[in-house]
Design an enzyme around this catalytic site. Structure first.
Site, PDB file in Angstrom:
ATOM      1  N   SER A   1       0.652   6.314  14.871  1.00 20.52           N
ATOM      2  CA  SER A   1      -0.252   7.370  14.423  1.00 20.52           C
ATOM      3  C   SER A   1      -0.279   7.372  12.901  1.00 20.52           C
ATOM      4  CB  SER A   1       0.173   8.728  14.998  1.00 20.52           C
ATOM      5  OG  SER A   1      -0.789   9.720  14.696  1.00 20.52           O
ATOM      6  N   THR A   2       0.078   8.474  12.263  1.00 16.17           N
ATOM      7  CA  THR A   2      -0.009   8.576  10.807  1.00 16.17           C
ATOM      8  C   THR A   2       0.809   7.479  10.131  1.00 16.17           C
ATOM      9  OG1 THR A   2      -0.131  10.971  11.110  1.00 16.17           O
ATOM     10  CG2 THR A   2       0.203  10.158   8.873  1.00 16.17           C
TER      11      THR A   2
ATOM     12  N   HIS B   1      -3.715   6.193  16.898  1.00 15.44           N
ATOM     13  CA  HIS B   1      -4.536   7.407  16.869  1.00 15.44           C
ATOM     14  C   HIS B   1      -5.629   7.255  15.822  1.00 15.44           C
ATOM     15  CE1 HIS B   1      -0.888   9.918  18.476  1.00 15.44           C
ATOM     16  NE2 HIS B   1      -1.500   9.246  19.430  1.00 15.44           N
TER      17      HIS B   1
ATOM     18  N   MET C   1       3.131  11.246  13.533  1.00 14.73           N
ATOM     19  CA  MET C   1       3.529  12.644  13.709  1.00 14.73           C
ATOM     20  C   MET C   1       3.518  13.007  15.184  1.00 14.73           C
ATOM     21  SD  MET C   1       4.440  15.261  11.944  1.00 14.73           S
ATOM     22  CE  MET C   1       4.663  17.033  12.128  1.00 14.73           C
TER      23      MET C   1
ATOM     24  N   ASP D   1       3.811  11.904  20.896  1.00 15.43           N
ATOM     25  CA  ASP D   1       2.977  11.183  21.854  1.00 15.43           C
ATOM     26  C   ASP D   1       3.612   9.841  22.221  1.00 15.43           C
ATOM     27  OD1 ASP D   1       0.750  10.615  23.466  1.00 15.43           O
ATOM     28  OD2 ASP D   1      -0.255   9.552  21.823  1.00 15.43           O
TER      29      ASP D   1
END
Length: 380
Positions: free
Chosen positions: A192-193, A218, A311, A314
């Site tokens: 993600s991030t 993401h 973050m 997930d």
């Protein structure tokens, strides 16, 4: 507890006003300045020392990428990019992430005020994440020239990017002949991030005959095709946006399309990509949980799981399912993560056999594959 201080940088007075209003409505953050161009922003940053800035991509007097490049070399700090959702905007945004921006928000081309209001939760969530991100100084040699539209259309992405700088070789992976393991094994990556650059570092270190790689990063719709094209020009393996029903081949990586879930199924001796709409899982679509659950169900001990920076949590529970099904799972360590949330949750779930610095992950995966057959792989 001190509020997160934010400086907004955008040439549109409307956008500056809207972002200021959105930020100031939050109990834990405050917009302490709004600048119409990077020159004004430079003085604000120097005088106000904000925790986070939001930065428009296209502005007068100095391009947002030029400003970001200078900022990350001279005064590294958390930056959330604000870009227009266009093909050009997507390509420039990816370059901004490469230069060190933590995340981005796509503002609509029309109906900007209403669009930003609808995105207010997303904007403020990303500011919160950015305020806690680990930021690294950009090397002086970094180029800020975007790849532009040369990576789209009829031209081959690999050919179009032939003149682009070669990726830094941080690993000595060599060129292993992986033989039958390339067809038996699958590598699953969740991120993600900070994950666009972390995934790039893993993929650029894999040999051309790597097992197939399936990735959920993401990302919203409109960005993953450009992202895949950019990676395809940098990697030894082929990289593409996944299509529903296609066979997952060795030497290829498949990225979940923004706004759709990606999973794998078995069809005889072959692995097949399944790309489907559906409800968000853990607030995400695509979701790492969806991909990793299918890995546990379909690939079992033939799966290798990699959890990269991001973050939240997930994919953590599904990675535990992967490990319980016999998969080998690794996570990126805290020191090399932009945000340690997803790896931390996977580790806490007991899903991970090894925790590694980002620049060691690809080599470790190759070593694990070599150990799987109990003999050294021959060089080619």
């Amino acid at each position: 507890m001190p509020k997160i201080s934010v400086v907004v940088v955008d040439d549109s007075a409307l956008v500056r006003s809207m972002l200021t209003e959105i930020i100031n409505r939050q109990a834990d953050m405050e917009c302490i300045g709004a600048a119409s161009d990077p020159f004004v922003a430079r003085e604000m940053i120097r005088n106000l020392n904000p925790d986070v800035i939001t930065l428009d991509v296209e502005m007068p007097r100095m391009d947002g990428l030029d400003f970001l490049s200078k900022l990350m070399r001279l005064r590294p700090m958390p930056v959330v990019m604000v870009s227009t959702l266009t093909e050009r905007g997507a390509e420039v945004t990816l370059k901004a992430l490469e230069l060190g921006a933590v995340d981005f928000v796509s503002k609509p081309k029309i109906g900007v005020a209403d669009g930003l209001r609808q995105l207010s939760d997303d904007i403020t969530d990303k500011i919160r994440v950015a305020s806690k991100a680990r930021i690294h100084r950009l090397a002086p040699a970094a180029s800020v020239t975007p790849a532009s539209a040369s990576t789209t259309g009829a031209t081959s992405p690999r050919a179009a990017s032939a003149s682009a700088p070669a990726p830094a070789k941080t690993l000595n992976t060599g060129s292993y002949s992986l033989g039958r393991l390339s067809t038996e094994k699958l590598i699953f990556i969740g991120a993600s991030t900070g994950g666009t650059e972390a995934t790039k570092e893993v993929l650029t270190a894999l040999p051309a005959d790597s097992p197939g790689v399936v990735i959920t990063q993401h990302m919203p719709p409109g960005f993953t095709r450009n992202y895949a094209a950019r990676l395809d020009g940098l990697c030894k393996i082929r990289v593409k946006e996944a299509s529903d029903g296609e066979r997952i081949l060795p030497g290829h990586a498949y990225i979940a399309p923004g706004g759709l879930h990606l999973s794998v199924e078995r069809s005889g001796a072959n692995y097949i990509a399944r790309v489907q709409d559906g409800d968000p899982v853990n607030r995400h679509k695509p979701s790492v949980e969806v991909l990793f659950k299918s890995a546990a169900r379909v690939a079992g001990p033939n799966a290798i799981g990699i959890m990269l920076t991001g973050m939240g949590g997930d994919g953590a529970k599904a990675m535990r399912e992967m490990r319980d099904a016999g998969a080998y799972c690794v996570a990126q360590d805290e020191a090399s993560c932009v945000v340690f949330g997803m790896p931390r949750e996977a580790i806490a779930a007991g899903a991970v056999q090894e925790v590694l610095p980002l620049n060691k992950i690809a080599q470790h995966v190759l070593d694990h594959l070599r150990a799987t057959v109990g003999q050294a792989l021959s060089r080619v």
